[in-house]
Design an enzyme around this catalytic site. Structure first.
Site, PDB file in Angstrom:
ATOM      1  N   LYS A 223       0.837  -1.193   0.000  1.00  0.00           N
ATOM      2  CA  LYS A 223       0.000   0.000   0.000  1.00  0.00           C
ATOM      3  C   LYS A 223       0.880   1.255   0.000  1.00  0.00           C
ATOM      4  O   LYS A 223       0.664   2.185  -0.752  1.00  0.00           O
ATOM      5  CB  LYS A 223      -0.920  -0.031   1.231  1.00  0.00           C
ATOM      6  N   GLU A 229      10.962  -4.383   4.093  1.00  0.00           N
ATOM      7  CA  GLU A 229      11.117  -5.771   3.660  1.00  0.00           C
ATOM      8  C   GLU A 229      10.669  -5.944   2.213  1.00  0.00           C
ATOM      9  O   GLU A 229      11.317  -6.625   1.405  1.00  0.00           O
ATOM     10  CB  GLU A 229      10.290  -6.715   4.541  1.00  0.00           C
ATOM     11  N   GLY A 284      -4.364  -1.909   5.673  1.00  0.00           N
ATOM     12  CA  GLY A 284      -3.498  -3.003   5.207  1.00  0.00           C
ATOM     13  C   GLY A 284      -4.063  -4.382   5.516  1.00  0.00           C
ATOM     14  O   GLY A 284      -4.120  -5.260   4.655  1.00  0.00           O
ATOM     15  N   ARG A 285      -4.525  -4.580   6.762  1.00  0.00           N
ATOM     16  CA  ARG A 285      -4.983  -5.926   7.146  1.00  0.00           C
ATOM     17  C   ARG A 285      -6.413  -6.190   6.713  1.00  0.00           C
ATOM     18  O   ARG A 285      -6.980  -7.216   7.046  1.00  0.00           O
ATOM     19  CB  ARG A 285      -4.787  -6.135   8.647  1.00  0.00           C
ATOM     20  N   GLU A 370      -2.943  -6.699  15.503  1.00  0.00           N
ATOM     21  CA  GLU A 370      -2.518  -5.377  15.022  1.00  0.00           C
ATOM     22  C   GLU A 370      -3.671  -4.374  15.179  1.00  0.00           C
ATOM     23  O   GLU A 370      -3.469  -3.181  15.327  1.00  0.00           O
ATOM     24  CB  GLU A 370      -2.045  -5.448  13.562  1.00  0.00           C
ATOM     25  N   HIS A 401      -1.727 -33.039  19.264  1.00  0.00           N
ATOM     26  CA  HIS A 401      -0.531 -33.766  19.693  1.00  0.00           C
ATOM     27  C   HIS A 401       0.587 -32.808  20.075  1.00  0.00           C
ATOM     28  O   HIS A 401       1.751 -33.200  20.136  1.00  0.00           O
ATOM     29  CB  HIS A 401      -0.086 -34.714  18.579  1.00  0.00           C
ATOM     30  N   LYS A 529      10.714  -0.213  13.701  1.00  0.00           N
ATOM     31  CA  LYS A 529      11.221   0.098  12.352  1.00  0.00           C
ATOM     32  C   LYS A 529      12.269   1.202  12.434  1.00  0.00           C
ATOM     33  O   LYS A 529      13.318   1.136  11.805  1.00  0.00           O
ATOM     34  CB  LYS A 529      10.076   0.592  11.466  1.00  0.00           C
TER      35      LYS A 529
HETATM   36  O1  F6P Z   1       2.877  -3.958   9.996  1.00  0.00           O
HETATM   37  C1  F6P Z   1       2.568  -2.659   9.636  1.00  0.00           C
HETATM   38  C2  F6P Z   1       1.924  -2.614   8.273  1.00  0.00           C
HETATM   39  O2  F6P Z   1       1.669  -1.293   7.951  1.00  0.00           O
HETATM   40  C3  F6P Z   1       0.643  -3.452   8.147  1.00  0.00           C
HETATM   41  O3  F6P Z   1      -0.469  -2.851   8.688  1.00  0.00           O
HETATM   42  C4  F6P Z   1       0.578  -3.667   6.691  1.00  0.00           C
HETATM   43  O4  F6P Z   1      -0.311  -4.691   6.340  1.00  0.00           O
HETATM   44  C5  F6P Z   1       2.021  -3.984   6.400  1.00  0.00           C
HETATM   45  O5  F6P Z   1       2.772  -3.160   7.269  1.00  0.00           O
HETATM   46  C6  F6P Z   1       2.456  -3.781   4.968  1.00  0.00           C
HETATM   47  O6  F6P Z   1       2.288  -2.442   4.574  1.00  0.00           O
HETATM   48  P1  F6P Z   1       2.393  -2.033   3.049  1.00  0.00           P
HETATM   49  O7  F6P Z   1       1.272  -2.689   2.311  1.00  0.00           O
HETATM   50  O8  F6P Z   1       2.296  -0.543   3.031  1.00  0.00           O
HETATM   51  O9  F6P Z   1       3.717  -2.512   2.528  1.00  0.00           O
END
Ligand code: F6P
Length: 577
Positions: A223, A229, A284-285, A370, A401, A529
């Site tokens: 987003k 990452e 995002g979620r 979150e 188990h 971060k």
């Molecule tokens: O973990 C923080 C967060 O902003 C989440 O809410 C989101 O899903 C994820 O990082 C990835 O964010 P982006 O889609 O902006 O890369």
């Protein structure tokens, strides 16, 4: 139970004497009711009311929620519903569907329901109907996914696409991943979907070993298009591709982006045609229903993606219209509040009795933790009650188990959801009957337990000697009275999955309202971060680090010693060969 006080004080201008939900009449009645009922056993409740199941279940299409194995009576339910009403659940629900800026800290609307608004009636954000944009992007996704799947659109050298690699993290990974994993039976033959998220290059490297650049389509899902990452993996994937294939023009055929940051995606080298837009009102979620679901459309086909949206829409409609007493997300949310805030249980387990749903607990961890892992309320005040639980789980029967021992005989109460289809998507011999029998056996055992006399009778029937009985019988007793919900449905289809995922989204929403927190930001992720950026700088040189506490300094310096010695020795060995 009061949460730990910390040295962070809320603003001196804030009214520290303000009333909170714990001061409400509904909360106080629940406290009283808890004291009166806490020693009740569900075994007795079932005995006293042979129709208990009838009184405590909800069905929506083929999805059945049996919540009769909970430590509640009709009075408990009524008091919990009173609490929901007193907390303004209905008003907040209205606000969400009306596109109001209920994400107060980020001043944004929260309108993922518009993404699956299949009846297509206008939904407004700041007075503007978002449906034309939603439909435009859905159409673009359809054209693209159909073309890839039919072979009309191919790689730079004319090869058909065989592999889709989604590069994203958090909601931009877990959402599409849980759907693709769960819906494998609906996938197109010869097409594979991979999900790369971790900063650990192993994740990308091991994935790239399984694919050929000529037949691989990369979807960069972010987003923000700034997530460390994702950018790290995207840059490395692009380098891998260019090293093997050469020629920037091939990028246009192999890389697409899903983002709200068109400029950054363009700077990365993705052409405008290959950018799929999402909007700031999609959290995002909560984004798998948007273009973040592009890997779903590619892997399963747009028709199945739309069925998923249909299923979510059915749940949205139910959540919006059903009376609170008969409202699945509301009931699940309020049961969670009952255990979290009155029984003081710290966690909630999710046990899908379906291997296809193996990623569901991970997906729900982000959705729930979150969203509701917050200590500061909507007015910026520290809360004095427990908020979101720890979510965890594993597919059954594996969990049985591993950790079920603690559920049955441990000292910690763990309410749990058991999720199981009536019919398997991959039938084979007796497997599914065994699976379902185990699921039902677990919830029965957790509820009923095994009394001392039942344990004794069983040992005597088995011919166990009196000495051994004396020594062992206490270990064979199960307290029971452990609450579970069972979610049972016909078959795991895109539509059912859509409904189940939306069910949990709304459950989390309702709980956020009760706890008076903003479920739609995630500021807690930011601090780590920031620090990681600083520490990365420290790791990039050999000088001793002294900037942090002794533990952090020592860890950084230990790694530096080993790392730089390793490379020095390698260079020395090379030079002396
Ligand atoms: O973990 C923080 C967060 O902003 C989440 O809410 C989101 O899903 C994820 O990082 C990835 O964010 P982006 O889609 O902006 O890369």
């Amino acid at each position: 139970m009061a949460v730990n006080s910390a040295d962070v004080k809320t603003s001196p201008n804030k009214n520290t004497m303000k009333k909170t939900i714990t001061d409400s009449a509904a909360w106080k009645q629940l406290e009283q009711h808890f004291k009166q009922t806490q020693s009740q056993h569900m075994r007795d409740l079932f005995e006293a009311n042979p129709d208990r199941y009838k009184d405590f279940h909800i069905q929506l299409d083929d999805i059945l929620l049996d919540y009769s194995k909970n430590r509640i009576t009709e009075e408990t339910r009524q008091l919990l519903i009173n609490l929901a009403k007193e907390s303004g659940v209905e008003e907040w629900r209205e606000k969400m569907f009306a596109g109001e800026h209920i994400n107060v800290t980020e001043d944004r609307a929260v309108l993922h329901v518009a993404l699956r608004n299949r009846c297509n009636k206008p939904m407004l954000v700041d007075g503007v109907d978002v449906m034309p944009d939603v439909n435009r992007v859905l159409d673009k996704m359809e054209i693209f996914s159909d073309s890839v799947r039919s072979g009309l659109l191919r790689g730079y050298n004319g090869e058909r696409f065989k592999s889709i690699i989604n590069i994203g993290i958090g909601g931009s990974d877990l959402g599409p991943q849980v759907v693709c994993e769960s819906m494998k039976p609906f996938a197109q033959r010869g097409l594979n979907a991979y999900f790369v998220s971790n900063a650990d290059s192993t994740h990308l490297q091991e994935t790239l070993k399984q694919v050929e650049p000529e037949s691989t389509l990369f979807v960069i899902s972010s987003k923000s298009f700034t997530t460390q990452e994702t950018m790290l993996n995207a840059v490395s994937a692009k380098k891998w591709f260019l090293d093997l294939v050469g020629g920037d023009k091939a990028i246009a055929k192999h890389f697409v982006a899903v983002t709200n940051n068109i400029e950054a995606a363009t700077d990365f080298g993705i052409t405008a045609d290959n950018i799929y837009e999402i909007w700031d009102w999609v959290g995002g979620r909560y984004s798998l229903w948007s273009a973040i679901g592009l890997p779903i459309a590619l892997y399963l086909g747009m028709d199945h993606f739309e069925e998923l949206l249909d299923g979510a829409h059915v749940m949205d409609h139910h959540f919006k219209e059903a009376p609170l007493e008969e409202n699945m997300p509301v009931i699940m949310a309020m049961l969670g509040v009952w255990y979290n805030n009155f029984h003081q249980s710290q966690s909630h387990a999710v046990m899908p009795y379906s291997q296809y749903l193996r990623r569901l607990p991970a997906y729900l961890q982000q959705l729930d933790m979150e969203s509701n892992g917050k200590t500061i309320d909507r007015e910026g005040e520290r809360v004095e009650y427990l908020t979101g639980p720890i979510i965890w789980g594993e597919p059954g029967t594996n969990g049985q188990h591993a950790f079920f021992q603690l559920l049955h005989q441990g000292t910690k109460p763990v309410p749990a959801d058991f999720i199981v289809p009536c019919i398997s998507q991959s039938p084979m011999g007796n497997h599914h009957r065994v699976l379902v029998a185990n699921c039902f056996a677990q919830t029965r055992a957790l509820m009923h337990g095994k009394t001392t006399s039942e344990a004794l009778d069983q040992m005597r029937d088995e011919g166990v000697s009196d000495d051994v009985i004396d020594e062992l019988f206490a270990h064979k007793v199960f307290d029971g009275n452990k609450p579970t919900n069972t979610i049972l449905f016909e078959k795991l289809t895109p539509k059912t999955l859509g409904s189940i995922l939306a069910l949990y989204e709304h459950k989390v929403f309702v709980q956020g309202v009760i706890w008076n927190i903003n479920s739609f930001d995630q500021m807690g992720v930011e601090y780590g971060k920031e620090l990681a950026g600083d520490i990365q700088g420290e790791l990039s040189h050999r000088d001793e680090t002294k900037n942090y506490d002794s533990s952090t300094n020592a860890l950084i310096n230990y790694r530096k010693d080993i790392y730089y010695n390793h490379f020095d020795r390698r260079d020395y060995d090379k030079d002396n060969k």
